[in-house]
Structure formats: structure tokens, C-alpha cells
Design a protein around this motif. Structure first.
Motif, PDB file in Angstrom:
ATOM      1  N   GLY A  82       0.803  -1.220   0.000  1.00 58.15           N
ATOM      2  CA  GLY A  82       0.000   0.000   0.000  1.00 58.15           C
ATOM      3  C   GLY A  82       0.832   1.264   0.000  1.00 58.15           C
ATOM      4  N   ARG A  83       0.118   2.374  -0.148  1.00 56.12           N
ATOM      5  CA  ARG A  83       0.728   3.697  -0.097  1.00 56.12           C
ATOM      6  C   ARG A  83       0.097   4.485   1.037  1.00 56.12           C
ATOM      7  NH1 ARG A  83       0.786   7.198  -4.575  1.00 56.12           N
ATOM      8  NH2 ARG A  83       2.741   7.956  -3.724  1.00 56.12           N
ATOM      9  N   VAL A  84       0.923   5.301   1.715  1.00 59.03           N
ATOM     10  CA  VAL A  84       0.500   6.012   2.917  1.00 59.03           C
ATOM     11  C   VAL A  84       0.823   7.497   2.789  1.00 59.03           C
ATOM     12  CG1 VAL A  84       0.767   6.168   5.428  1.00 59.03           C
ATOM     13  CG2 VAL A  84       0.975   3.944   4.288  1.00 59.03           C
ATOM     14  N   PHE A  85      -0.126   8.333   3.225  1.00 49.18           N
ATOM     15  CA  PHE A  85       0.084   9.774   3.328  1.00 49.18           C
ATOM     16  C   PHE A  85       0.065  10.125   4.808  1.00 49.18           C
ATOM     17  CE2 PHE A  85      -1.253  14.159   3.722  1.00 49.18           C
ATOM     18  CZ  PHE A  85      -0.560  14.802   2.717  1.00 49.18           C
ATOM     19  N   ILE A  86       1.113  10.806   5.278  1.00 49.80           N
ATOM     20  CA  ILE A  86       1.209  11.192   6.684  1.00 49.80           C
ATOM     21  C   ILE A  86       1.386  12.694   6.777  1.00 49.80           C
ATOM     22  CG2 ILE A  86       2.507  10.961   8.839  1.00 49.80           C
ATOM     23  CD1 ILE A  86       3.507   8.230   7.768  1.00 49.80           C
ATOM     24  N   SER A  87       0.505  13.322   7.539  1.00 50.44           N
ATOM     25  CA  SER A  87       0.637  14.744   7.828  1.00 50.44           C
ATOM     26  C   SER A  87       0.796  14.885   9.332  1.00 50.44           C
ATOM     27  CB  SER A  87      -0.600  15.507   7.353  1.00 50.44           C
ATOM     28  OG  SER A  87      -0.425  16.890   7.574  1.00 50.44           O
ATOM     29  N   GLN A  88       1.864  15.552   9.748  1.00 50.42           N
ATOM     30  CA  GLN A  88       2.114  15.748  11.169  1.00 50.42           C
ATOM     31  C   GLN A  88       1.843  17.205  11.539  1.00 50.42           C
ATOM     32  OE1 GLN A  88       6.161  13.914  11.468  1.00 50.42           O
ATOM     33  NE2 GLN A  88       5.132  12.672  13.016  1.00 50.42           N
ATOM     34  N   PHE A  89       0.925  17.381  12.461  1.00 51.25           N
ATOM     35  CA  PHE A  89       0.605  18.700  12.990  1.00 51.25           C
ATOM     36  C   PHE A  89       1.428  18.891  14.263  1.00 51.25           C
ATOM     37  CE2 PHE A  89      -2.935  17.297  10.502  1.00 51.25           C
ATOM     38  CZ  PHE A  89      -3.338  18.424   9.812  1.00 51.25           C
ATOM     39  N   LEU A  90       1.860  20.096  14.530  1.00 52.39           N
ATOM     40  CA  LEU A  90       2.590  20.490  15.746  1.00 52.39           C
ATOM     41  C   LEU A  90       4.047  20.061  15.767  1.00 52.39           C
ATOM     42  CD1 LEU A  90      -0.005  19.655  18.553  1.00 52.39           C
ATOM     43  CD2 LEU A  90       0.247  21.774  17.295  1.00 52.39           C
ATOM     44  N   LYS A  91       4.483  19.253  14.837  1.00 50.93           N
ATOM     45  CA  LYS A  91       5.870  18.785  14.859  1.00 50.93           C
ATOM     46  C   LYS A  91       6.621  19.384  13.681  1.00 50.93           C
ATOM     47  CE  LYS A  91       4.907  14.359  17.078  1.00 50.93           C
ATOM     48  NZ  LYS A  91       4.864  12.909  16.912  1.00 50.93           N
ATOM     49  N   ASP A  92       7.904  19.698  13.931  1.00 52.17           N
ATOM     50  CA  ASP A  92       8.753  20.095  12.823  1.00 52.17           C
ATOM     51  C   ASP A  92       9.376  18.832  12.241  1.00 52.17           C
ATOM     52  OD1 ASP A  92      10.777  19.313  14.560  1.00 52.17           O
ATOM     53  OD2 ASP A  92      11.435  21.345  15.008  1.00 52.17           O
ATOM     54  N   GLY A  93      10.275  18.950  11.320  1.00 48.84           N
ATOM     55  CA  GLY A  93      10.884  17.786  10.694  1.00 48.84           C
ATOM     56  C   GLY A  93      12.014  17.190  11.495  1.00 48.84           C
ATOM     57  N   ASP A  94      12.259  17.685  12.722  1.00 46.22           N
ATOM     58  CA  ASP A  94      13.396  17.249  13.523  1.00 46.22           C
ATOM     59  C   ASP A  94      13.031  16.074  14.427  1.00 46.22           C
ATOM     60  OD1 ASP A  94      15.994  17.276  14.483  1.00 46.22           O
ATOM     61  OD2 ASP A  94      15.527  18.706  16.073  1.00 46.22           O
ATOM     62  N   TYR A  95      12.414  15.064  13.861  1.00 44.97           N
ATOM     63  CA  TYR A  95      12.069  13.843  14.594  1.00 44.97           C
ATOM     64  C   TYR A  95      12.611  12.670  13.793  1.00 44.97           C
ATOM     65  CZ  TYR A  95       9.076  16.284  17.875  1.00 44.97           C
ATOM     66  OH  TYR A  95       8.619  17.104  18.869  1.00 44.97           O
ATOM     67  N   SER A  96      13.037  11.640  14.468  1.00 45.92           N
ATOM     68  CA  SER A  96      13.644  10.499  13.788  1.00 45.92           C
ATOM     69  C   SER A  96      12.700   9.859  12.786  1.00 45.92           C
ATOM     70  CB  SER A  96      14.107   9.458  14.816  1.00 45.92           C
ATOM     71  OG  SER A  96      15.090  10.016  15.652  1.00 45.92           O
ATOM     72  N   GLU A  97      11.391   9.891  13.058  1.00 46.50           N
ATOM     73  CA  GLU A  97      10.469   9.279  12.103  1.00 46.50           C
ATOM     74  C   GLU A  97      10.497  10.010  10.764  1.00 46.50           C
ATOM     75  OE1 GLU A  97       7.362  11.655  14.664  1.00 46.50           O
ATOM     76  OE2 GLU A  97       9.157  10.500  15.094  1.00 46.50           O
ATOM     77  N   SER A  98      10.748  11.314  10.785  1.00 49.70           N
ATOM     78  CA  SER A  98      10.821  12.065   9.527  1.00 49.70           C
ATOM     79  C   SER A  98      11.935  11.518   8.651  1.00 49.70           C
ATOM     80  CB  SER A  98      11.062  13.548   9.803  1.00 49.70           C
ATOM     81  OG  SER A  98      10.001  14.082  10.556  1.00 49.70           O
ATOM     82  N   ALA A  99      13.096  11.303   9.238  1.00 47.42           N
ATOM     83  CA  ALA A  99      14.219  10.737   8.488  1.00 47.42           C
ATOM     84  C   ALA A  99      13.923   9.298   8.074  1.00 47.42           C
ATOM     85  CB  ALA A  99      15.493  10.801   9.322  1.00 47.42           C
ATOM     86  N   GLY A 100      13.372   8.522   8.983  1.00 48.98           N
ATOM     87  CA  GLY A 100      13.091   7.118   8.692  1.00 48.98           C
ATOM     88  C   GLY A 100      12.076   6.918   7.583  1.00 48.98           C
ATOM     89  N   LEU A 101      11.070   7.786   7.530  1.00 49.80           N
ATOM     90  CA  LEU A 101      10.035   7.650   6.503  1.00 49.80           C
ATOM     91  C   LEU A 101      10.602   7.874   5.106  1.00 49.80           C
ATOM     92  CD1 LEU A 101       7.106   9.416   8.369  1.00 49.80           C
ATOM     93  CD2 LEU A 101       7.265   6.981   7.780  1.00 49.80           C
ATOM     94  N   GLY A 102      11.704   8.597   5.014  1.00 52.25           N
ATOM     95  CA  GLY A 102      12.342   8.810   3.722  1.00 52.25           C
ATOM     96  C   GLY A 102      12.834   7.526   3.082  1.00 52.25           C
ATOM     97  N   TYR A 103      13.082   6.498   3.867  1.00 53.75           N
ATOM     98  CA  TYR A 103      13.555   5.216   3.341  1.00 53.75           C
ATOM     99  C   TYR A 103      12.465   4.448   2.594  1.00 53.75           C
ATOM    100  CZ  TYR A 103      17.790   5.870   6.063  1.00 53.75           C
ATOM    101  OH  TYR A 103      18.963   6.374   6.567  1.00 53.75           O
ATOM    102  N   PHE A 104      11.223   4.859   2.727  1.00 57.77           N
ATOM    103  CA  PHE A 104      10.122   4.163   2.071  1.00 57.77           C
ATOM    104  C   PHE A 104       9.902   4.640   0.636  1.00 57.77           C
ATOM    105  CE2 PHE A 104       9.046   3.401   6.523  1.00 57.77           C
ATOM    106  CZ  PHE A 104       8.811   2.032   6.491  1.00 57.77           C
TER     107      PHE A 104
END
Length: 174
Positions: A34-56
Motif C-alpha cells: 500500500g501507499r500512505v500519506f502522513i501529515s504531522q501537525f505540531l511537529k517540525d521535521g526534527d524527529y527520527s520518524e521524519s528521516a526514517g520515513l524517507g527510506y520508504f
């Protein structure tokens, strides 16, 4: 079409694990093709999940829908405008037919503090196509949103090392 029937899920409460649960669902969705769209409110891009999601690669579209900081006190007009814009992008992604799952991380909090109008979030939920899994996370989920959901999980803090002075750790909480 991955899901013949998608559902609406909410992860809320004062305990740790709401975002983590949603990201686990994203991992499973991608693993099933499948394909996933994730929108994060209140968070900047400085979270490990932001970097990790790039691997997908193009299996996951990830964006932040805010000004890059936690909103303390009353949200500014700029905060509101960026969040509303992000909510609209998430709505369009949900309706596009390109995504099997849409995750709105911290959307419950964004609605609770007035960053996005509760009514706009309710309208998005009501527009969810039958085949899309929609996941909302964050503390303070509104009772009307919980009534609209098919699954609600309340994370309850029983014990947390944060209370002993341990700061958010990269790779775990950040």
C-alpha cells in the motif's frame, strides 16, 4: 485497492505510543503493497520518524503541517493558516485514490487547541472514501470524533521515565 473496507481509527490519551502506533500501521500497509500519506501537525521535521520515513521512497508521502514548533498558548494566525492548509492537502490526498492509508498525527491536539477547526476535521472524516484507512492521533480527541471512529484506543500513562527527568531520546521519543 488494498482495503475493500477501510476504517477510521483514533489513538489518544496521555500515554506514550500514539504516533508510534500509527507508524506501525504505516509499516504494515507499505509491507502489504500500500501507499500512505502522513501529515504531522505540531511537529517540525526534527524527529527520527521524519528521516526514517524517507527510506520508504514513494510508498510514503510525509509532510509537516505547521510552523515547525509546538504551539504554546494561543495559536498565531500563521500557525492556523499553515495547519488548515495542511489539513486541506491531507483531504485531497485522501480523496485522490493514490493512498490506502492517511495518518493525521497530532490532529486531535490541533483541533483541541484551535489550530484547525473541529468542524473541518469532522468534514474530512465524513468524506473518507470507503477503501481508505484514516488514522488520527493525539491527546484530547474530541468526543464527537471518537463517536465517528470505528476504533478508539486510549493510551494511558502508568509510569514514564520522563517523570524522573529523562529528556526525549533520539530514536525513541524524538
Amino acid at each position: 485497492m488494498l482495503f475493500q473496507k477501510g476504517y477510521m481509527q483514533i489513538y489518544t490519551g496521555n500515554g506514550k505510543g500514539k504516533t508510534t502506533a500509527s507508524l506501525g500501521l504505516a509499516l504494515r500497509c507499505v509491507g502489504a503493497g500500500g501507499r500512505v500519506f502522513i501529515s504531522q501537525f505540531l511537529k517540525d521535521g526534527d524527529y527520527s520518524e521524519s528521516a526514517g520515513l524517507g527510506y520508504f521512497g514513494d510508498c510514503v508521502t510525509h509532510e509537516t503541517s505547521g510552523c515547525g514548533h509546538f504551539v504554546r498558548g494561543k495559536p498565531s494566525e500563521e500557525d492556523k493558516a499553515k495547519a488548515v492548509e495542511g489539513l486541506e492537502r491531507a483531504r485531497l490526498a485522501m480523496l485522490s485514490g493514490e493512498y490506502n492509508m492517511v495518518i493525521l498525527d497530532e490532529a486531535n491536539v490541533a483541533a483541541a487547541i484551535g489550530l484547525i477547526p473541529l468542524e473541518s476535521l469532522q468534514q474530512l472524516v465524513a468524506q473518507r472514501p470507503e477503501s481508505v484507512e484514516l488514522v488520527l492521533t493525539g491527546r484530547d480527541a474530541h468526543p464527537e470524533l471518537m463517536d465517528m471512529a470505528d476504533l478508539v484506543t486510549r493510551m494511558e500513562e502508568v509510569k514514564h521515565y520522563y517523570r524522573a527527568g529523562v529528556a526525549a531520546r533520539v530514536g525513541i521519543e524524538k
